[in-house]
Design an enzyme around this catalytic site. Structure first.
Site, mmCIF file in Angstrom:
data_model
loop_
_atom_site.group_PDB
_atom_site.id
_atom_site.type_symbol
_atom_site.label_atom_id
_atom_site.label_comp_id
_atom_site.label_asym_id
_atom_site.label_seq_id
_atom_site.Cartn_x
_atom_site.Cartn_y
_atom_site.Cartn_z
ATOM 1 C CD GLN A 63 28.545 -39.443 19.688
ATOM 2 O OE1 GLN A 63 28.481 -38.152 20.281
ATOM 3 N NE2 GLN A 63 29.948 -39.668 20.152
ATOM 4 N N GLY A 102 23.924 -30.323 17.907
ATOM 5 C CA GLY A 102 24.372 -31.083 18.129
ATOM 6 C C GLY A 102 24.586 -31.982 19.308
ATOM 7 C CG HIS A 103 27.843 -34.597 20.168
ATOM 8 N ND1 HIS A 103 28.604 -34.976 19.857
ATOM 9 C CD2 HIS A 103 28.342 -34.051 19.725
ATOM 10 C CE1 HIS A 103 30.111 -35.309 19.850
ATOM 11 N NE2 HIS A 103 29.940 -33.826 19.464
ATOM 12 C CG ASN A 104 27.740 -34.730 24.982
ATOM 13 O OD1 ASN A 104 27.516 -34.411 24.136
ATOM 14 N ND2 ASN A 104 26.875 -34.758 26.036
ATOM 15 C CB SER A 148 30.244 -29.122 23.843
ATOM 16 O OG SER A 148 30.433 -30.556 23.556
#
Length: 360
Positions: free
Chosen positions: A208, A249-251, A269
């Protein structure tokens, strides 16, 4: 020593009614010399207390309150026996008044002897680094920043002016925090996102390499986590307010002035617009797009994108256990009931197409 460690922030002198109303920019009625030094609800207030009426179902308490000053709307003013400040938005005016009576204590610059600070970290002289805090290499800490006890400011992290890490806050490598941010105990910003690729029966972690970026005036609740981006950044825009125990969460991207209540989870995302509200225990799938002014009620399960502004709900409200068990039993029969209904519809359609013929 930093004076944030003592006192409750209450102004000793308080404010008189005329001064308070002037600072709020609102009209008042009553003795302008009436002084308040603290806040309380209508039922428990004393003569030195400021209170407010935001919900008209509590209007009856106005006749009995001993509050020194009450903030309320014009239609409710006639029922008040105490001096009043008249506001079009009593709740907002009360919030502003409370900030006047309970100002944030000033940050006195310095580094506690029990803190660990990398030699190349850049720390403004007016910032405070608390006991057992760690500031790693290349970190940049702006004016009047408060880094509370046990907090970790990772490698290359930057923190804008007047931001506050209350205690035990972790900012992982490369995280960016804007101005006037408030991060409560246990918040973790910029940890590696939950990204894995399948190799047969095994999972392989995907590095990441993005960052977590918080804008200005962001608030992060206790034990809330914001993952770093997998490639690009996870971005929490200006004015966003996150409650306790939230997972971002990521992004993910959260638009300006959106607010989320506790126990909500946002999968990777997903893009959330401006001025949204997301109530408690909402679950949101990944790779969705949520428009501006979208509002989800508690326990909503969001599995598709919503572009249009409005209020959306799902989930089942609480009900008596016996009723719930009956409904669950019927739910299990839905497939059979649907099949039988289709058979009946087919027979009705057949009878209508051939009048006078009996069904065999």
């Amino acid at each position: 020593m930093n004076d944030n460690s003592s006192g409750d922030g209450v102004t000793a002198a308080g404010l008189d009614l005329e001064r308070l109303a002037g600072l709020l920019g609102e009209p008042f009625r009553g003795d302008p010399r009436t002084r308040v030094v603290r806040v309380a609800d209508l039922l428990n207030a004393e003569a030195d207390c400021l209170s407010f009426l935001g919900d008209r179902k509590y209007r009856g308490a106005l006749a009995h309150t001993r509050a020194g000053v009450v903030i309320l709307s014009e239609p409710d003013a006639a029922a008040a026996t105490a001096p009043v400040v008249i506001s079009r938005n009593p709740y907002l005016s009360f919030a502003r008044a409370a900030r006047l009576l309970y100002p944030s204590p000033a940050v006195v610059g310095g580094i506690h002897p029990a803190a660990v600070v990398a030699p190349d970290a850049v720390i403004d002289p007016s910032a405070w680094i608390g006991p057992t805090a760690v500031v790693e290499a290349g970190a940049q800490i702006g004016p009047r920043v408060f880094v509370g006890p046990g907090s970790i400011v990772g490698e290359g992290v930057s923190i804008g002016e007047d931001s506050r890490l209350v205690a035990r806050v972790t900012l992982c490598r490369g995280t960016r925090v804007g101005k006037r941010a408030l991060l409560h105990p246990g918040a973790v910003i910029g940890r590696s996102g939950f990204g894995f690729a399948k190799d047969g029966e095994r999972w392989v972690r995907i590095p990441q390499v993005g960052r977590a970026v918080l804008g200005d005036d962001v608030e992060i609740g206790a034990n809330t986590t914001v993952d770093r981006g997998a490639i690009g950044d996870t971005v929490i825009h200006d004015g966003v307010k996150l409650d306790n125990h939230i997972q971002i969460g990521h992004n993910v991207e959260v638009g300006e002035h959106t607010a989320m209540a506790a126990m909500t989870g946002i999968s990777g995302s997903t893009r959330i617009g401006r001025n949204c509200t997301i109530a408690g225990a909402v679950g949101m799938a990944g790779h969705l797009t949520i428009g501006d002014q979208v509002h989800f009620t508690g326990q909503a399960m969001v599995t598709r994108s919503f572009a249009a502004a409005g209020s959306y709900s799902s989930g089942i409200p609480a009900m008596p256990s016996a009723e719930w068990r009956r409904n669950v039993a019927r739910f299990r029969q839905l497939d059979e009931l649907t099949r039988r209904l289709k058979q009946l519809e087919a027979r009705v359609a057949q009878s209508s197409a051939a009048p006078g013929q009996e069904d065999n």
